[in-house]
Design an enzyme around this catalytic site. Structure first.
Site, PDB file in Angstrom:
ATOM      1  N   GLU A  16       0.827  -1.210   0.000  1.00 43.89           N
ATOM      2  CA  GLU A  16       0.000   0.000   0.000  1.00 43.89           C
ATOM      3  C   GLU A  16       0.864   1.264   0.000  1.00 43.89           C
ATOM      4  O   GLU A  16       0.519   2.258  -0.634  1.00 43.89           O
ATOM      5  CB  GLU A  16      -0.914   0.047   1.238  1.00 43.89           C
ATOM      6  CG  GLU A  16      -2.009  -0.989   1.273  1.00 43.89           C
ATOM      7  CD  GLU A  16      -1.552  -2.315   1.895  1.00 43.89           C
ATOM      8  OE1 GLU A  16      -0.327  -2.564   1.977  1.00 43.89           O
ATOM      9  OE2 GLU A  16      -2.414  -3.104   2.294  1.00 43.89           O
ATOM     10  N   LYS A  18       3.897   1.738  -1.192  1.00 43.22           N
ATOM     11  CA  LYS A  18       4.487   1.961  -2.507  1.00 43.22           C
ATOM     12  C   LYS A  18       3.463   2.624  -3.434  1.00 43.22           C
ATOM     13  O   LYS A  18       3.741   3.631  -4.093  1.00 43.22           O
ATOM     14  CB  LYS A  18       4.927   0.629  -3.103  1.00 43.22           C
ATOM     15  CG  LYS A  18       5.387   0.739  -4.536  1.00 43.22           C
ATOM     16  CD  LYS A  18       5.335  -0.607  -5.229  1.00 43.22           C
ATOM     17  CE  LYS A  18       5.731  -0.474  -6.678  1.00 43.22           C
ATOM     18  NZ  LYS A  18       7.126  -0.070  -6.871  1.00 43.22           N
ATOM     19  N   GLU A 493      17.817  -9.576 -24.492  1.00 39.41           N
ATOM     20  CA  GLU A 493      17.151 -10.047 -23.252  1.00 39.41           C
ATOM     21  C   GLU A 493      15.668  -9.674 -23.159  1.00 39.41           C
ATOM     22  O   GLU A 493      15.139  -9.509 -22.062  1.00 39.41           O
ATOM     23  CB  GLU A 493      17.916  -9.544 -22.002  1.00 39.41           C
ATOM     24  CG  GLU A 493      19.381  -9.979 -21.979  1.00 39.41           C
ATOM     25  CD  GLU A 493      20.163  -9.514 -20.734  1.00 39.41           C
ATOM     26  OE1 GLU A 493      19.547  -9.250 -19.694  1.00 39.41           O
ATOM     27  OE2 GLU A 493      21.401  -9.439 -20.828  1.00 39.41           O
ATOM     28  N   HIS A 703      22.488   5.067 -16.302  1.00 40.94           N
ATOM     29  CA  HIS A 703      21.454   5.326 -15.288  1.00 40.94           C
ATOM     30  C   HIS A 703      20.749   6.652 -15.514  1.00 40.94           C
ATOM     31  O   HIS A 703      19.841   7.011 -14.797  1.00 40.94           O
ATOM     32  CB  HIS A 703      22.064   5.273 -13.891  1.00 40.94           C
ATOM     33  CG  HIS A 703      22.744   3.963 -13.626  1.00 40.94           C
ATOM     34  ND1 HIS A 703      24.056   3.744 -13.952  1.00 40.94           N
ATOM     35  CD2 HIS A 703      22.277   2.800 -13.127  1.00 40.94           C
ATOM     36  CE1 HIS A 703      24.372   2.497 -13.645  1.00 40.94           C
ATOM     37  NE2 HIS A 703      23.309   1.905 -13.148  1.00 40.94           N
TER      38      HIS A 703
HETATM   39  N1  GLN Z   1      23.130  -8.488 -18.669  1.00 39.96           N
HETATM   40  C1  GLN Z   1      22.391  -7.685 -17.743  1.00 39.96           C
HETATM   41  C2  GLN Z   1      21.725  -6.541 -18.489  1.00 39.96           C
HETATM   42  O1  GLN Z   1      22.286  -6.086 -19.450  1.00 39.96           O
HETATM   43  C3  GLN Z   1      23.275  -7.122 -16.656  1.00 39.96           C
HETATM   44  C4  GLN Z   1      22.505  -6.346 -15.620  1.00 39.96           C
HETATM   45  C5  GLN Z   1      23.299  -5.889 -14.415  1.00 39.96           C
HETATM   46  O2  GLN Z   1      24.483  -5.741 -14.448  1.00 39.96           O
HETATM   47  N2  GLN Z   1      22.646  -5.626 -13.333  1.00 39.96           N
HETATM   48  O3  GLN Z   1      20.666  -6.065 -18.111  1.00 39.96           O
END
Ligand code: GLN
Ligand code: ZN
Length: 767
Positions: A16, A18, A493, A703
């Site tokens: 809740e 969050k 991925e 980031h």
């Molecule tokens: N192979 C992962 C990615 O590229 C590595 C992620 C990580 O280092 N936390 O998302």
């Protein structure tokens, strides 16, 4: 004998907090609504703890973001950059809190957030207090008294929890040169005294004062500060009863100091350090009148308590100290475990009877209290039976896994040839240019991709439909990487939700919860997998996607795996065998995958170990043992390949300086690391040590959405080539691109490839 709790999860049973917090950030609910959600969770938690029969119920363990940040605000340790904002807007505390936690870019302000770092060896992150040489403190916002009174009003006499002054300073950072933060203690102490006095005046009897830094290696000077501070508390507030609390490790070398502190009660984490009880009972502690709080119930893991073992410890303590001077408690705050096991409907009942979440752990404490009084004996029998079943269960133990572990030898942890020879052969086979370019693995997980997965999970998309969509996404990513001229490609991925969950779901020995959320930072929660049994790999996990992606291109496609230490570190791990043994089982499963990838024609395989550094024990004396098995696990996972197959690893958030030799001992052919934020400072460790293998120091920070230009990446690589030889260098971003948008990803990678090309033309400058 009394029971005490040290802290309860504050996210709410259904997250809740969050949800309300994020709605408030999105301006969908008012501050009033958010504050009410907080009040409701606190009330529910107090009620629940009372019903569970807990004698000392904590308050001020709640936070809208983080308890260290709350402490900064309480003590007026608010960095100067926020002052103008506070004045201009008459900012309510809740908004100040979020501004400090997340930054503030509005109304003409551009304020950066405070730094965040991991709370000891947990996956919880706290905000790092910032100190200046002329730092002043004042009781700016007395949250702890407010929560005490709120509880009182609701009918609960609670035990306030505060972070102690020495740990508060030690956990922070100096923001300018020329002083040490512990020198601020004389200015801080009066404010703590004022706060504690106000608690006493409000009617608080016991106060839990957390000094978790007592679980670290401390110098004599640091220990002396503890002595001085706690003597001063006793002198100025002789009637206030302090419960000195530390956790996650033994008191170790700090024990003599700790035993000497004039406090009313001392808490021990007997899960992490069971031997400590005998040590203390053997001293003159028993001649004092101090209470000993036995941290018996594991606050860091989700397994039921072993009542027989606990009762033995309780018995020992009572024999020496008498009933009145023994309390029982969780080992640490329950913040680090999920709220309530009874919300889980899908965990197999056999497994479920071996588990306890926060609510169940409190019930266990109450049962232990009754059992110590020889009541409810049938609960002891039931507990014994559960443990016995777990010991014998065929779901947990797999003979083939055990036999395989016994057969592992040094040769399995060793590549056939040393790096220098492998390198020559790999260069020949792979034919890569100088300054080869690559990425860390993931490409943006767009809303669409996440929607497909959600629909597929709800069976709104068939397996086939889902796969077709993922294939198209992978194909686009591969084509685009070719187009811009990256040298070593990745598949992106797109099929993965989380880098540990994805593997856990395919390995035997793992279970998953529906609602097992644990706070990671602020409103962010994680749902760690549970490793309950022997781990093995029933069938290949990534070969399908890697070979599909490889079939789309003539360039090298990098296979992408999560390493054994990271899988271990980000899960709840079984407690019936050493962590090293579980790690070895995961390593063998990954080894099988590595071999299958190689056999399927994948020549470059990356095994990510971003969590290697965070698994490091709190005390240096335990580092070598950990690093030995962790590095060995990586080597077991990776050494199965031919010399011509190139093994990569990737690490982030790491301070490498302390452990660089061990990173080298992993013997990965290439390591990619996070570097760009610290402008290649991290590389100094690699330089000083003369790191032998190849390195890709991240040349831009993933980031942030900011697009770096070519020149700045060239400059970073130039810096890098001052400390490692240019022909060791790879060119890559500093982490996976999963959280980024395509737009900035495209621009950034195009510039990165350009930077590498330019370097190839003028390599002499660098060599
Ligand atoms: N192979 C992962 C990615 O590229 C590595 C992620 C990580 O280092 N936390 O998302
Ligand atoms: Zn990373």
């Amino acid at each position: 004998m009394q029971t005490q709790n040290l802290g309860y999860p504050r996210i709410g049973n259904q997250r809740e907090l969050k949800k309300a917090t994020e709605q408030y950030w999105a301006a969908k609910i008012s501050a009033q609504d958010l504050l009410q959600t907080g009040a409701k969770i606190r009330l529910q938690n107090w009620q629940l703890q009372k019903e569970a029969g807990i004698d000392l119920i904590p308050c001020n363990d709640f936070s809208f973001y983080d308890q260290v940040l709350d402490t900064c605000i309480m003590l007026g340790a608010i960095p100067e950059r926020y002052h103008a904002l506070m004045q201009a807007q008459q900012l309510p505390v809740i908004d100040l809190l979020f501004a400090m936690a997340r930054g503030y870019q509005r109304d003409g302000f551009d304020l950066t957030a405070m730094e965040m770092t991991k709370w000891f060896d947990t996956n919880y992150h706290y905000l790092v207090p910032e100190f200046t040489a002329n730092q002043q403190f004042l009781l700016y916002h007395n949250k702890v008294v407010k929560e005490f009174e709120e509880a009182k009003h609701a009918g609960f006499t609670c035990k306030p929890v505060v972070l102690g002054p020495v740990s508060f300073l030690l956990l922070g950072k100096e923001k300018e040169e020329g002083f040490h933060r512990l020198e601020l203690i004389d200015r801080l102490l009066p404010v703590y005294l004022e706060m504690l006095a106000s608690l006493e005046a409000a009617g608080a009897y016991y106060v839990q004062i957390d000094e978790p830094c007592l679980s670290l290696d401390l110098s004599k000077a640091e220990r002396d500060i503890f002595t001085k501070v706690y003597r001063s508390f006793k002198e100025k507030l002789p009637h206030l009863k302090l419960i000195l609390t530390s956790y996650f490790e033994c008191y170790g070398n700090n024990l003599a100091t700790v035993l000497d502190l004039p406090v009313a009660a001392l808490h021990l984490d007997l899960v992490r350090c069971p031997a400590q009880l005998d040590d203390i009972l053997a001293t003159s502690f028993f001649r004092s009148s101090k209470i000993l709080s036995l941290g018996l119930v594991d606050g860091r893991n989700i397994w039921i308590n072993n009542y027989s073992n606990s009762l033995e410890l309780i018995d020992k303590a009572i024999k020496r100290l008498g009933k009145e001077r023994v309390w029982i408690a969780p080992s640490c705050s329950l913040l680090h475990v999920p709220c309530d096991l009874s919300l889980e409907t899908k965990i197999d009942p056999e497994l479920k009877q071996w588990m306890a979440f926060a609510k169940q752990k409190l019930e266990e404490l109450n049962t232990l209290k009754q059992l110590a009084d020889s009541k409810e004996i049938d609960k002891l029998e039931a507990n014994k039976k559960s443990w016995q079943q777990r010991k014998d269960s065929a779901r947990i133990h797999n003979q083939a896994v055990l036999e395989r572990m016994l057969l592992v030898t040094a040769v399995d942890a060793q590549r056939a040839q040393p790096f220098s020879r492998r390198r020559t052969r790999q260069r020949k086979t792979l034919g890569l240019p100088n300054f080869p370019t690559t990425t860390i693995g993931s490409f943006p997980q767009t809303k669409e991709v996440r929607n497909w997965r959600a629909q597929w999970k709800k069976k709104e998309l068939s397996d086939e439909q889902y796969e077709t969509l993922l294939k198209a996404e992978t194909r686009k990513a591969v084509q685009w990487q070719e187009e811009i001229g990256l040298d070593v490609l990745v598949h992106g991925e797109f099929e993965r939700n989380d880098m540990v969950e994805y593997f856990g779901e395919q390995l035997a020995g793992f279970a998953f919860t529906e609602n097992g959320w644990v706070q990671s930072y602020g409103s962010r929660c994680v749902k760690p997998p549970i490793i309950y049994g022997d781990v093995f790999r029933p069938k290949p996990m990534t070969v399908y996607w890697s070979t599909y992606a490889q079939s789309l291109t003539k360039r090298w496609m990098k296979g992408m795996l999560t390493g054994p230490v990271t899988i271990l570190q980000w899960s709840f791990v079984r407690d019936d065998q050493p962590r090293s043994a579980t790690c070895m089982q995961i390593a063998l499963a990954i080894r099988d995958e590595v071999l299958d990838l190689e056999n399927a024609g994948i020549k470059i395989i990356q095994i990510d170990e971003p969590a290697l550094r965070e698994g490091l024990p709190l005390r240096k004396e335990n580092w070598t043992a950990y690093l030995n098995w962790a590095v060995r696990a990586f080597r077991i996972a990776s050494s199965v390949v031919e010399d011509t197959t190139q093994i990569h690893t990737h690490m982030c958030y790491s301070e490498f300086n302390d452990i660089i030799e061990h990173i080298a001992a992993m013997d990965a052919d290439v390591i990619t690391i996070e570097c760009s934020r610290s402008q290649m400072e991290l590389l100094d460790a690699f330089a000083a040590f003369n790191y032998p293998n190849e390195i890709g120091p991240g040349v831009y920070d993933i980031h942030s959405p900011r697009v770096p230009d070519k020149e700045e990446m060239i400059e970073l690589l130039r810096k890098a080539s001052e400390v490692v030889s240019a022909d060791q260098l790879w060119v890559n971003p500093d982490c996976g691109l999963k959280t980024r948008h395509w737009e900035e990803t495209r621009k950034s990678l195009i510039a990165m490839v350009e930077a590498a090309r330019q370097l190839r033309k003028a390599p002499k400058v660098f060599i």
